[in-house]
Design a protein around this motif. Structure first.
Motif, PDB file in Angstrom:
ATOM      1  N   ILE A   1       0.843  -1.198   0.000  1.00  0.00           N
ATOM      2  CA  ILE A   1       0.000   0.000   0.000  1.00  0.00           C
ATOM      3  C   ILE A   1       0.880   1.250   0.000  1.00  0.00           C
ATOM      4  N   ALA A   2       1.925   1.219   0.813  1.00  0.00           N
ATOM      5  CA  ALA A   2       2.837   2.364   0.874  1.00  0.00           C
ATOM      6  C   ALA A   2       3.455   2.639  -0.494  1.00  0.00           C
ATOM      7  N   ALA A   3       3.878   1.579  -1.177  1.00  0.00           N
ATOM      8  CA  ALA A   3       4.477   1.760  -2.498  1.00  0.00           C
ATOM      9  C   ALA A   3       3.452   2.259  -3.507  1.00  0.00           C
ATOM     10  N   ARG A   4       2.245   1.705  -3.447  1.00  0.00           N
ATOM     11  CA  ARG A   4       1.207   2.098  -4.407  1.00  0.00           C
ATOM     12  C   ARG A   4       0.800   3.555  -4.235  1.00  0.00           C
ATOM     13  N   MET A   5       0.724   4.004  -2.974  1.00  0.00           N
ATOM     14  CA  MET A   5       0.223   5.345  -2.695  1.00  0.00           C
ATOM     15  C   MET A   5       1.345   6.354  -2.440  1.00  0.00           C
ATOM     16  N   HIS A   6       2.595   5.898  -2.560  1.00  0.00           N
ATOM     17  CA  HIS A   6       3.753   6.774  -2.343  1.00  0.00           C
ATOM     18  C   HIS A   6       3.726   7.384  -0.937  1.00  0.00           C
ATOM     19  N   LEU A   7       3.518   6.501   0.055  1.00  0.00           N
ATOM     20  CA  LEU A   7       3.477   6.907   1.454  1.00  0.00           C
ATOM     21  C   LEU A   7       4.522   6.113   2.229  1.00  0.00           C
ATOM     22  N   GLY A   8       4.848   6.582   3.417  1.00  0.00           N
ATOM     23  CA  GLY A   8       5.705   5.818   4.309  1.00  0.00           C
ATOM     24  C   GLY A   8       4.917   4.673   4.933  1.00  0.00           C
ATOM     25  N   THR A   9       5.603   3.579   5.253  1.00  0.00           N
ATOM     26  CA  THR A   9       4.926   2.432   5.864  1.00  0.00           C
ATOM     27  C   THR A   9       4.285   2.826   7.192  1.00  0.00           C
ATOM     28  N   GLY A  10       4.953   3.674   7.971  1.00  0.00           N
ATOM     29  CA  GLY A  10       4.395   4.131   9.238  1.00  0.00           C
ATOM     30  C   GLY A  10       3.103   4.902   9.033  1.00  0.00           C
ATOM     31  N   THR A  11       3.049   5.706   7.985  1.00  0.00           N
ATOM     32  CA  THR A  11       1.827   6.452   7.687  1.00  0.00           C
ATOM     33  C   THR A  11       0.687   5.506   7.342  1.00  0.00           C
ATOM     34  N   VAL A  12       1.000   4.470   6.568  1.00  0.00           N
ATOM     35  CA  VAL A  12      -0.023   3.481   6.212  1.00  0.00           C
ATOM     36  C   VAL A  12      -0.537   2.782   7.464  1.00  0.00           C
ATOM     37  N   LYS A  13       0.364   2.413   8.371  1.00  0.00           N
ATOM     38  CA  LYS A  13      -0.057   1.755   9.618  1.00  0.00           C
ATOM     39  C   LYS A  13      -1.000   2.660  10.414  1.00  0.00           C
ATOM     40  N   ASP A  14      -0.698   3.954  10.434  1.00  0.00           N
ATOM     41  CA  ASP A  14      -1.580   4.900  11.136  1.00  0.00           C
ATOM     42  C   ASP A  14      -2.955   4.937  10.483  1.00  0.00           C
ATOM     43  N   HIS A  15      -2.987   4.942   9.151  1.00  0.00           N
ATOM     44  CA  HIS A  15      -4.269   4.941   8.444  1.00  0.00           C
ATOM     45  C   HIS A  15      -5.054   3.664   8.739  1.00  0.00           C
ATOM     46  N   VAL A  16      -4.358   2.528   8.737  1.00  0.00           N
ATOM     47  CA  VAL A  16      -5.028   1.250   8.998  1.00  0.00           C
ATOM     48  C   VAL A  16      -5.637   1.250  10.395  1.00  0.00           C
ATOM     49  N   SER A  17      -4.896   1.728  11.386  1.00  0.00           N
ATOM     50  CA  SER A  17      -5.412   1.789  12.755  1.00  0.00           C
ATOM     51  C   SER A  17      -6.652   2.668  12.827  1.00  0.00           C
ATOM     52  N   ALA A  18      -6.614   3.812  12.140  1.00  0.00           N
ATOM     53  CA  ALA A  18      -7.762   4.717  12.140  1.00  0.00           C
ATOM     54  C   ALA A  18      -8.959   4.069  11.473  1.00  0.00           C
ATOM     55  N   ILE A  19      -8.718   3.339  10.392  1.00  0.00           N
ATOM     56  CA  ILE A  19      -9.805   2.665   9.675  1.00  0.00           C
ATOM     57  C   ILE A  19     -10.471   1.621  10.564  1.00  0.00           C
ATOM     58  N   LEU A  20      -9.677   0.798  11.227  1.00  0.00           N
ATOM     59  CA  LEU A  20     -10.248  -0.253  12.090  1.00  0.00           C
ATOM     60  C   LEU A  20     -11.053   0.369  13.224  1.00  0.00           C
TER      61      LEU A  20
END
Length: 217
Positions: A168-187
């Motif tokens: 996801i980070a590679a697809r959206m050009h984001l940091g892995t930590g940022t993706v983890k934060d988004h996932v936590s917020a989504i859940l």
């Protein structure tokens, strides 16, 4: 770690996975020994039989989820219409596999789980998926998805497509930590325990269909 009360199944999975250079099976044990062994060996991924004679797989799942460093757990099942699967998803399982999964694909599935992805056997019928979705209030899911930001919805779609955090980070050009934060917020906003539940709710909400195929408001 492989958890199954049948020694033949444990040995078979262990041999397949140990043949992969980047995977180590730290333990292969029956259900009664699973939680203690996981606490000692701290595996990243557990493949757990959902139906065992000595201890219920769902009970083991609960014990694993309560560990200080809980592993990612995917349930193993023999039947493609196992009513326990929906309960396991609600309890936080990261996916489910049939025991007759193609051996050549098993290491890839374990890597996907270890990297934060979801694994859903393609042979599992819609009855199982719908059983999970029907068990929770649909209004709650709709409210949760409505609370997501545009970026979080985009991340949710990729979760539902089975992508790991790194993908996801590679697809959206984001940091892995940022993706983890988004996932936590989504859940949190969807009020679900794991990525599989979020993915199924995304499917029910029509987020995986092209915009032109979605129903008008």
């Amino acid at each position: 770690m492989v958890v199954d009360d049948e020694a033949l199944i444990r040995t078979g999975f262990q041999h397949i996975l140990d043949a992969a250079d980047d995977i180590e099976v730290v333990a292969a044990v029956p259900g009664a020994e699973a939680v203690r062994t996981a606490e000692e060996s701290r595996p990243d991924v557990v493949l757990l039989d959902i139906r065992m004679p000595d201890v219920d797989g769902l009970t083991v799942l609960g014990g694993l989820r309560r560990l200080p460093h809980p592993p990612v757990v995917a349930m193993l099942t023999t039947f493609d219409m196992d009513e326990y699967v929906a309960t396991a998803l609600r309890a936080g399982a990261a996916g489910f596999l049939l025991k007759d999964t193609d051996p050549e694909g098993l290491p890839f599935l374990v890597r996907t789980l270890a990297d934060g992805g979801t694994v859903l056997s393609s042979k599992v019928t819609r009855t199982v998926v719908d059983g999970y979705l029907d068990a929770g209030p649909e209004e709650t899911a709709a409210r949760g998805i409505a609370r997501l930001s545009d970026r979080e919805r985009a991340v949710l779609v990729l979760i539902a497509e089975g992508l790991s955090n790194a993908d996801i980070a590679a697809r959206m050009h984001l940091g892995t930590g940022t993706v983890k934060d988004h996932v936590s917020a989504i859940l949190t906003k969807l009020e679900v325990a794991g990525r599989v539940q979020a993915a199924l709710l995304a499917e029910r909400a029509g987020l995986l269909r092209p915009p032109r195929d979605r129903e008008a408001p």
